[in-house]
Design a protein around this motif. Structure first.
Motif, PDB file in Angstrom:
ATOM      1  N   THR A  83     166.222 -30.770-114.729  1.00  0.00           N
ATOM      2  CA  THR A  83     166.698 -31.774-115.671  1.00  0.00           C
ATOM      3  C   THR A  83     167.843 -32.562-115.034  1.00  0.00           C
ATOM      4  O   THR A  83     168.445 -32.128-114.052  1.00  0.00           O
ATOM      5  N   TRP A 142     162.597 -35.654-122.825  1.00  0.00           N
ATOM      6  CA  TRP A 142     164.000 -35.986-122.997  1.00  0.00           C
ATOM      7  C   TRP A 142     164.648 -35.069-124.025  1.00  0.00           C
ATOM      8  O   TRP A 142     163.976 -34.408-124.825  1.00  0.00           O
ATOM      9  N   PHE A 182     164.302 -43.592-123.654  1.00  0.00           N
ATOM     10  CA  PHE A 182     163.738 -42.365-123.096  1.00  0.00           C
ATOM     11  C   PHE A 182     162.206 -42.428-123.123  1.00  0.00           C
ATOM     12  O   PHE A 182     161.536 -42.036-122.155  1.00  0.00           O
ATOM     13  N   ILE A 198     160.413 -39.524-116.035  1.00  0.00           N
ATOM     14  CA  ILE A 198     160.848 -38.274-116.662  1.00  0.00           C
ATOM     15  C   ILE A 198     159.672 -37.684-117.427  1.00  0.00           C
ATOM     16  O   ILE A 198     158.797 -38.415-117.905  1.00  0.00           O
ATOM     17  N   LYS A 203     171.063 -35.591-116.586  1.00  0.00           N
ATOM     18  CA  LYS A 203     171.696 -36.081-117.815  1.00  0.00           C
ATOM     19  C   LYS A 203     172.398 -37.402-117.520  1.00  0.00           C
ATOM     20  O   LYS A 203     172.599 -37.776-116.368  1.00  0.00           O
ATOM     21  N   PRO A 223     163.797 -35.015-129.985  1.00  0.00           N
ATOM     22  CA  PRO A 223     163.948 -34.598-128.587  1.00  0.00           C
ATOM     23  C   PRO A 223     163.149 -33.332-128.319  1.00  0.00           C
ATOM     24  O   PRO A 223     162.804 -32.591-129.248  1.00  0.00           O
ATOM     25  N   MET A 268     165.297 -35.546-119.070  1.00  0.00           N
ATOM     26  CA  MET A 268     166.586 -36.219-118.980  1.00  0.00           C
ATOM     27  C   MET A 268     167.246 -36.105-120.340  1.00  0.00           C
ATOM     28  O   MET A 268     166.612 -36.355-121.376  1.00  0.00           O
TER      29      MET A 268
END
Length: 332
Positions: free
Chosen positions: A88, A174, A162, A171, A90, A195, A124
């Motif tokens: 991951t 998220w 996202f 990605i 951020k 999420p 992410m």
């Protein structure tokens, strides 16, 4: 002392992290190997990353804010993560104009990918806390638009950004940070699109320590319960609360709420001494037993600290008698 051979023999328990799927019970966080939680060498950081994977850890939790963390992932695996290992990253977005959200997320992501020598990440996460639009922080705190993302911006721009990054193949999914502002976080967990995961405090003090400058009760168990109800995976963080639940701090600059938590936890250390146990090991076992925590993110910075965390996972959550002895201390 640490014995790398014992890691290779470790069988790690797996849990399901919501729709993200199966992950190891422990996640290697990037703060320790990135030198956020005290000094470590680059060689030791690389060795710790490799030992974590050998020990059965299948998720690496990185961030550009963790200093050298992402570069160490790139160096350790040379752009080819071992089979089954996911990563991951951020971004601390804050509150910005809606049209700036996607470009900022993508720019940060591209830098992270370059540092880790990867073409995509598996998740992410929004690294800034989500707050009500009208909330004002107490005097002396950083400007609210720097440290937090307003709930309306999250709904209107962060989620679509996202989704776009997922569609572009950069990605896999998220997530969000669920520390402080429990009510706003819970709101975000009950209004879709949701999420894949939320990072939440998981320690026996229920404390984010110096991370909380809101003046509000953090209520991490409520956040975890809300995530469970919504089918959102939970990544537990701060099992030893920045060192407050260890024998001693190894960072001389530790101050404020973290020092206060250390003092508050004195009775816990005395209890561990009577048991003949390392407080850090007991704190990790406690966190592993918190209902709803799917994977526990480690802040270890070297192989010796990793060995202790792996031992905690091997031994599993505390038995009911020891758990009750901690709860009766009234530390939460």
């Amino acid at each position: 002392m640490f014995d790398a051979d014992t890691l290779a023999e470790t069988t790690m328990t797996t849990n399901r992290l919501g729709r993200f799927g199966p992950v190891s019970r422990l996640t290697l966080g990037g703060g320790g190997i990135g030198q956020v939680w005290g000094p470590t060498s680059e060689d030791e950081a690389v060795a710790t990353l490799r030992a974590a994977v050998d020990g059965g850890i299948s998720l690496l939790d990185a961030a550009p804010g963790y200093l050298i963390c992402e570069a160490m992932i790139g160096r350790a695996f040379e752009g080819k993560l071992p089979n089954g290992v996911r990563v991951t990253t951020k971004y601390s977005l804050g509150t910005v104009p809606e049209e700036d959200v996607y470009p900022r997320l993508k720019t940060s992501l591209e830098k992270s990918l370059a540092a880790m020598r990867l073409e995509r990440v598996d998740m992410m996460l929004l690294h800034s806390e989500i707050r009500p639009d009208d909330y004002d922080y107490p005097p002396g705190e950083p400007p609210k638009n720097e440290r937090s993302t307003s709930l309306s911006l999250y709904r209107n721009a962060v989620r679509p950004a996202f989704a776009r990054l997922v569609q572009e193949g950069l990605i896999g999914d998220w997530g969000i940070t669920g520390i402080n502002h429990a009510a706003a976080t819970i709101d975000a967990l009950f209004s879709g699109p949701l999420p894949a995961a939320v990072q939440a405090i998981a320690n026996l003090l229920d404390s984010p320590g110096a991370m909380n400058g809101t003046g509000l009760a953090p209520r991490p168990r409520d956040v975890i319960a809300a995530a469970q109800a919504a089918g959102v995976g939970v990544m537990g963080v701060r099992a030893v609360q920045a060192g407050a639940l260890t024998s001693s701090f190894d960072r001389p600059d530790t101050h404020g709420p973290d020092r206060e938590d250390f003092a508050r936890a004195q009775s816990f250390r005395e209890l561990c001494a009577r048991w003949g146990e390392d407080p850090a090991l007991v704190a990790h076992r406690y966190a592993l037993g918190i209902d709803g925590v799917d994977t526990l993110v480690l802040g270890v910075k070297n192989r010796e600290e990793l060995r202790m965390a792996l031992e905690a996972e091997r031994r599993g959550p505390l038995d009911p008698e020891r758990l009750a002895a901690i709860e009766v201390l009234g530390l939460r």
